[in-house]
Design a protein around this motif. Sequence first.
Motif, PDB file in Angstrom:
ATOM      1  N   TRP A  69       0.822  -1.209   0.000  1.00 56.73           N
ATOM      2  CA  TRP A  69       0.000   0.000   0.000  1.00 56.73           C
ATOM      3  C   TRP A  69       0.858   1.263   0.000  1.00 56.73           C
ATOM      4  O   TRP A  69       0.387   2.347  -0.400  1.00 56.73           O
ATOM      5  N   GLN A  74       0.102   2.826  -3.832  1.00 52.14           N
ATOM      6  CA  GLN A  74      -0.093   4.102  -3.142  1.00 52.14           C
ATOM      7  C   GLN A  74      -1.076   5.017  -3.855  1.00 52.14           C
ATOM      8  O   GLN A  74      -1.667   5.908  -3.223  1.00 52.14           O
ATOM      9  N   TRP A  77      -5.361   4.968  -2.748  1.00 49.38           N
ATOM     10  CA  TRP A  77      -5.991   5.404  -1.510  1.00 49.38           C
ATOM     11  C   TRP A  77      -5.553   6.813  -1.132  1.00 49.38           C
ATOM     12  O   TRP A  77      -4.567   7.329  -1.643  1.00 49.38           O
ATOM     13  N   ASP A  78      -6.323   7.402  -0.186  1.00 47.91           N
ATOM     14  CA  ASP A  78      -6.028   8.753   0.292  1.00 47.91           C
ATOM     15  C   ASP A  78      -5.697   8.776   1.783  1.00 47.91           C
ATOM     16  O   ASP A  78      -4.906   9.604   2.231  1.00 47.91           O
ATOM     17  N   ALA A  79      -6.320   7.891   2.562  1.00 51.02           N
ATOM     18  CA  ALA A  79      -6.139   7.896   4.016  1.00 51.02           C
ATOM     19  C   ALA A  79      -5.783   6.502   4.511  1.00 51.02           C
ATOM     20  O   ALA A  79      -6.342   5.502   4.059  1.00 51.02           O
ATOM     21  N   ALA A 102       4.010  10.735   3.829  1.00 54.25           N
ATOM     22  CA  ALA A 102       2.603  11.122   3.676  1.00 54.25           C
ATOM     23  C   ALA A 102       2.479  12.576   3.236  1.00 54.25           C
ATOM     24  O   ALA A 102       1.630  12.919   2.404  1.00 54.25           O
ATOM     25  N   ASN A 105       3.341  12.890  -0.421  1.00 52.74           N
ATOM     26  CA  ASN A 105       2.392  12.232  -1.315  1.00 52.74           C
ATOM     27  C   ASN A 105       0.939  12.637  -1.053  1.00 52.74           C
ATOM     28  O   ASN A 105       0.023  12.010  -1.586  1.00 52.74           O
ATOM     29  N   HIS A 106       0.739  13.663  -0.211  1.00 53.40           N
ATOM     30  CA  HIS A 106      -0.590  14.232   0.040  1.00 53.40           C
ATOM     31  C   HIS A 106      -1.570  13.195   0.580  1.00 53.40           C
ATOM     32  O   HIS A 106      -2.699  13.071   0.102  1.00 53.40           O
ATOM     33  N   LYS A 107      -1.123  12.458   1.613  1.00 60.03           N
ATOM     34  CA  LYS A 107      -1.953  11.431   2.229  1.00 60.03           C
ATOM     35  C   LYS A 107      -2.469  11.873   3.597  1.00 60.03           C
ATOM     36  O   LYS A 107      -1.961  12.835   4.198  1.00 60.03           O
ATOM     37  N   ASP A 119      -3.446  15.442   8.040  1.00 62.98           N
ATOM     38  CA  ASP A 119      -4.154  15.560   6.765  1.00 62.98           C
ATOM     39  C   ASP A 119      -3.291  16.369   5.802  1.00 62.98           C
ATOM     40  O   ASP A 119      -3.238  17.603   5.863  1.00 62.98           O
ATOM     41  N   ARG A 121      -3.621  16.339   2.468  1.00 64.60           N
ATOM     42  CA  ARG A 121      -4.230  16.535   1.161  1.00 64.60           C
ATOM     43  C   ARG A 121      -3.926  17.945   0.666  1.00 64.60           C
ATOM     44  O   ARG A 121      -3.646  18.852   1.458  1.00 64.60           O
TER      45      ARG A 121
END
Length: 247
Positions: A69, A74, A77-79, A102, A105-107, A119, A121
């Motif tokens: 993952w 990768q 998914w987002d979270a 994270a 990669n904006h996770k 967060d 994002r």
Amino acid sequence: MTASAPVRAVVGSRVSDTHGNEGKVSHLIQAETATRHALSKEWEIVGSFEDLDVSAQITPWKRPDLGPWLTERQGEWDALVWAKVDWAFRSAKDCADVAHWAEENHKVLVFTDDGITLDYRKGQERSFGNELAKVFLMLASIFAEMELKRIKARVSAAHRHLRKTDRWAGGQPPYGYRIVDRPGGGRTLEPDPVTSEAVRYVGKLLLEGQSQWMIAMALEAAGFDTPSMHAYKNQGDTYSSKRKTPP
């Protein structure tokens, strides 16, 4: 991910040892906690990971279930949702590496029971909440690492003490012995009626000058199993009754 698209969540768990009573259900509790949090946020659960009998000292990228993952999957998914920090990390460095990854990669990283959410994002990267959450996350990972060191120290001290007694600390017994109940409590070792005979037979062949290959052949001909096979058969009566008598 667009602003209107649902957050795609991956929920998971990790257990170092599934053989104890707690280890048998811990991963289920972790997964339930992570899943409940994702659903409460109306996130879309797109996957899960379950690393059983996997030490937290193994870097997350090399864990059998979580690793993919963080690498080839990768983009799916987002979270990433864990129940607690100490189930995710026992290394402050690993924690810092995952948090940095994270961010790049904006996770989103969530540790539900610890109340920590990072967060990253797009548009959220430099928020005060993220900076504060990162501080709490690093503190939690440092405490987790310290606790692991304390556990190791306690176990080492206990083993040092047990080596001075006839109590068995645990694990696979040496070939030639078996684990039995100890009068007064605990466990101890005693000669195993089958494997101790095999050890004496090996000693006899060695004194006769037999090579390792000849000894292995003789043991097989006499009906003795290898140590791993003997352990697999749990030293049962069936095994003992089928064994031939060595010459």
